[in-house]
Design a protein around this motif. Structure first.
Motif, PDB file in Angstrom:
ATOM      1  N   LYS A   1      19.161  43.740  53.357  1.00 25.54           N
ATOM      2  CA  LYS A   1      18.285  44.728  52.714  1.00 25.54           C
ATOM      3  C   LYS A   1      18.450  44.685  51.193  1.00 25.54           C
ATOM      4  N   ASN A   2      19.690  44.647  50.738  1.00 25.29           N
ATOM      5  CA  ASN A   2      19.941  44.611  49.296  1.00 25.29           C
ATOM      6  C   ASN A   2      19.411  43.323  48.684  1.00 25.29           C
TER       7      ASN A   2
ATOM      8  N   MET B   1      25.748  50.614  52.488  1.00 21.09           N
ATOM      9  CA  MET B   1      25.092  49.317  52.433  1.00 21.09           C
ATOM     10  C   MET B   1      26.000  48.359  51.661  1.00 21.09           C
TER      11      MET B   1
ATOM     12  N   ARG C   1      16.826  41.593  49.736  1.00 22.00           N
ATOM     13  CA  ARG C   1      15.364  41.727  49.664  1.00 22.00           C
ATOM     14  C   ARG C   1      14.953  42.638  48.519  1.00 22.00           C
TER      15      ARG C   1
END
Length: 131
Positions: A7-8, A1, A10
């Motif tokens: 994603k990170n 990631m 969020r």
């Protein structure tokens, strides 16, 4: 990631929101200043560690006391974070004092001091032209 993946980003926002809620409503340590703000949270991509940048409205002693109170309650905070956010790993939290707001206020004051004579001179010139 990747570090700044969606994603990170969020996860950082959610951890910041929950961390601020825990500090505001669940910690009873008198050392922690009620005017403590979680400015930013950076969770590592592997979710094992997190840096929480906090800002405290007050003097240097109040900031030091708040940091000491948060560091002593880090186990409780991590436990509450695990209960409220469903992550594969609950990150180890490291609190860091964020001086950016205070720095910005001081810079703004310095700019105002430098610009004050200019504004005063412009006002005097404007008054002379109206007469």
């Amino acid at each position: 990631m990747r570090k700044n993946s969606i994603k990170n980003t969020r996860i950082n926002g959610e951890v910041q929101r929950v961390l601020a809620e825990i500090i505001r409503s669940e910690l009873k340590d008198p050392r922690i200043n009620p005017m403590t703000t979680v400015m930013e949270v950076e969770v590592a991509p592997d979710l094992k560690s997190a840096k929480a940048f906090i800002s405290v409205l007050g003097d240097a002693q109040s900031q030091a006391d708040t940091l000491a109170g948060l560091n002593s309650a880090v186990g409780f905070i991590r436990n509450q974070l695990a209960k409220k956010i469903n992550l594969r790993n609950t990150p180890e939290i490291r609190f860091i004092m964020d001086q950016s707001v205070e720095y910005g206020i001081n810079m703004s004051k310095l700019i105002d001091e430098v610009n004050a004579p200019i504004h005063q001179r412009e006002a005097e010139e404007h008054d002379e032209t109206e007469e």
